[in-house]
Design an enzyme around this catalytic site. Structure first.
Site, PDB file in Angstrom:
ATOM      1  N   ASP A  68       7.747   2.379   0.282  1.00  0.00           N
ATOM      2  CA  ASP A  68       7.084   3.668   0.119  1.00  0.00           C
ATOM      3  C   ASP A  68       7.742   4.793   0.879  1.00  0.00           C
ATOM      4  O   ASP A  68       7.496   5.960   0.592  1.00  0.00           O
ATOM      5  CB  ASP A  68       5.610   3.541   0.496  1.00  0.00           C
ATOM      6  CG  ASP A  68       4.888   2.800  -0.590  1.00  0.00           C
ATOM      7  OD1 ASP A  68       5.257   3.026  -1.754  1.00  0.00           O
ATOM      8  OD2 ASP A  68       4.021   1.986  -0.293  1.00  0.00           O
TER       9      ASP A  68
ATOM     10  N   HIS B 143       5.728  -3.679   7.620  1.00  0.00           N
ATOM     11  CA  HIS B 143       5.111  -4.384   6.501  1.00  0.00           C
ATOM     12  C   HIS B 143       4.485  -5.658   7.031  1.00  0.00           C
ATOM     13  O   HIS B 143       5.045  -6.305   7.913  1.00  0.00           O
ATOM     14  CB  HIS B 143       6.148  -4.724   5.424  1.00  0.00           C
ATOM     15  CG  HIS B 143       5.516  -5.099   4.131  1.00  0.00           C
ATOM     16  ND1 HIS B 143       5.087  -6.376   3.865  1.00  0.00           N
ATOM     17  CD2 HIS B 143       5.197  -4.344   3.054  1.00  0.00           C
ATOM     18  CE1 HIS B 143       4.549  -6.394   2.664  1.00  0.00           C
ATOM     19  NE2 HIS B 143       4.590  -5.174   2.146  1.00  0.00           N
TER      20      HIS B 143
ATOM     21  N   HIS C  58      -1.845   1.117   2.768  1.00  0.00           N
ATOM     22  CA  HIS C  58      -1.390   0.399   1.565  1.00  0.00           C
ATOM     23  C   HIS C  58      -0.713   1.428   0.652  1.00  0.00           C
ATOM     24  O   HIS C  58       0.289   2.024   1.028  1.00  0.00           O
ATOM     25  CB  HIS C  58      -2.604  -0.302   0.946  1.00  0.00           C
ATOM     26  CG  HIS C  58      -2.330  -1.260  -0.167  1.00  0.00           C
ATOM     27  ND1 HIS C  58      -1.073  -1.701  -0.504  1.00  0.00           N
ATOM     28  CD2 HIS C  58      -3.186  -1.886  -1.051  1.00  0.00           C
ATOM     29  CE1 HIS C  58      -1.155  -2.541  -1.529  1.00  0.00           C
ATOM     30  NE2 HIS C  58      -2.423  -2.663  -1.884  1.00  0.00           N
TER      31      HIS C  58
END
Ligand code: ACO
Length: 401
Positions: free
Chosen positions: A336, A279, A238
């Protein structure tokens, strides 16, 4: 002798959905995601438009109140947030209890949870005004606490917030400033930071937000709930992914080794995964990654950064985007992958990356918590598919073999 779980539930219906891949845990009006087409809307506004035309505090207002603020509402909101940027002086003493080499996320879990020891009015969750002030406190104090984590690790004096600066600029000032000098934060970096905050502000029922809601569903106080969210965010699957991206780039070491690592990522028997790729919901491109990618190239160009690790990241992106394995599995770089690269270019140490994610996501967490508490809700109590022993007889210890 398998226990028939369907007999254990009131209406006989029992769904088993590990990882909640197709189960909605709540209704919400805050954020919409269409993973198939790569769409993300906050209160109906696209993330692309918000990133291009808005700023973080305006997005915070919109997430909390459901509408874009008028100019007076915005002015009032910004001024209220600025009133709450300081933390209680006792918090300084709390910091002194941590080892200097503590991971800043470990400190964040503790300090944010401990805010409940300072703001007793915020514990009255049934009072809408108290809930509102709690949201202001959290949004305002997170940058101060995050920067304190960094300064503490360095052994440098804590910087007081500067309320004449913008939200992102003030954060960078508290991170990199020196009490003896004027603030000197580049507008390019402040803008890039603000955009990172916007792109991480909310993302519906991800692991950390679901954790906040679940904790809140028991009536726990909001600071405790946000601390639970911070803990859930910490993991590398995460929010810890941006830190993991940079650690992975260290491990890969050079462009010559990329092929070896791509092969490892494809190998079913190898636990290695390409961090910053894939994802759960976006099976098309992550729209935040598109914006972050542009921002990343802009920042690198503007700073004239010439870092071999960043070059390595760009090469990895190019190779993975053209590899049939990643294409077939729809594994694209996620937000990210790029945020880690920008943060590195800005000069933020890797261990602070997830802290910055937590700071940005605080508004999403508190907006969801508030949405839940403001409407009729039930304590979250998932069931399980029991796979253990059927009932059996107890054997006294001296008769056991
Ligand atoms: N590298 C290599 N293979 C991968 C990767 C990856 N990063 N991600 C998924 N896969 C493969 C899996 O091995 C699996 O293969 P299989 O179908 O042959 O078994 C397939 O793609 C589907 O992956 P799942 O793990 O089932 O997908 P899930 O939705 O459960 O996981 C997750 C999504 C956790 C994000 C995963 O892609 C991952 O671990 N990525 C790396 C960590 C990361 O970047 N996390 C950040 C998420 S974004 C955020 O928090 C803001």
């Amino acid at each position: 002798d398998v226990i028939d779980v369907s007999k254990l539930v009131a209406n006989g219906v029992f769904t088993f959905d590990p990882g909640f891949t197709s189960t909605a845990s709540c209704e919400s009006k805050i954020t919409f995601i269409d993973g198939e087409v790569g769409k993300l809307l906050h209160r109906g506004y696209s993330i692309e438009e918000l990133a291009a035309k808005s700023d973080y505090l305006e997005v915070c207002y919109t997430l909390l109140y459901g509408e874009l603020p008028t100019s007076e509402q915005k002015e009032q909101f910004v001024s209220t947030i600025k009133n709450h940027t300081m933390v209680h002086e006792q918090i300084r003493n709390f910091f002194n209890g941590f080892r200097r080499d503590a991971h800043p996320m470990a400190i964040m879990c503790g300090v944010v949870g401990a805010l409940s020891a300072f703001y007793h009015d915020s514990l009255d969750i049934n009072n809408p005004q108290h809930r509102e002030i709690t949201a202001y406190r959290l949004i305002a104090k997170m940058p101060t606490i995050a920067a304190m984590c960094y300064k503490y690790a360095l052994g440098q004096p804590f910087m007081y917030p500067r309320n004449d600066l913008g939200y992102a600029e003030n954060f960078l000032h508290m991170m990199f400033g020196n009490p003896c000098e004027e603030s000197n934060i580049s507008p390019t970096l402040a803008k890039a930071m603000d955009r990172i905050f916007i792109l991480h502000a909310d993302h519906e029922q991800n692991a950390s937000t679901s954790t906040v809601r679940l904790a809140g569903s028991s009536g726990a106080n909001p600071f405790a709930c946000i601390a639970a969210g911070i803990s859930a965010l910490w993991g590398p699957a995460h929010g810890g992914a941006n830190e993991a991206v940079l650690n992975m780039l260290d491990e890969i070491g050079s462009i010559d080794n990329i092929d070896t690592y791509i092969a490892k990522a494809k190998d079913k028997n190898d636990p290695f995964k390409l961090m910053g790729f894939g994802h759960r919901v976006y099976k098309n491109y992550d729209p935040r990654a598109t914006v972050m990618r542009e921002s990343c190239h802009e920042v690198l160009a503007e700073l004239g950064v010439n870092d071999p690790k960043l070059e390595l990241a760009m090469k990895l992106e190019e190779i993975a985007l053209n590899d049939p394995y990643f294409k077939d599995k729809k594994l694209f770089p996620n937000v990210d992958f790029y945020s880690g690269i920008i943060l590195k270019a800005i000069g933020i140490p890797t261990s602070m990356f997830t802290v910055i994610f937590a700071l940005s996501r605080t508004v999403g967490w508190i907006a969801h918590w508030n949405e839940m508490i403001s409407n009729p809700y039930k304590i979250g109590r998932p069931r399980q598919l029991y796979t253990g022993e059927a009932e059996r007889e107890f054997v006294p210890v001296n008769e056991r073999k």
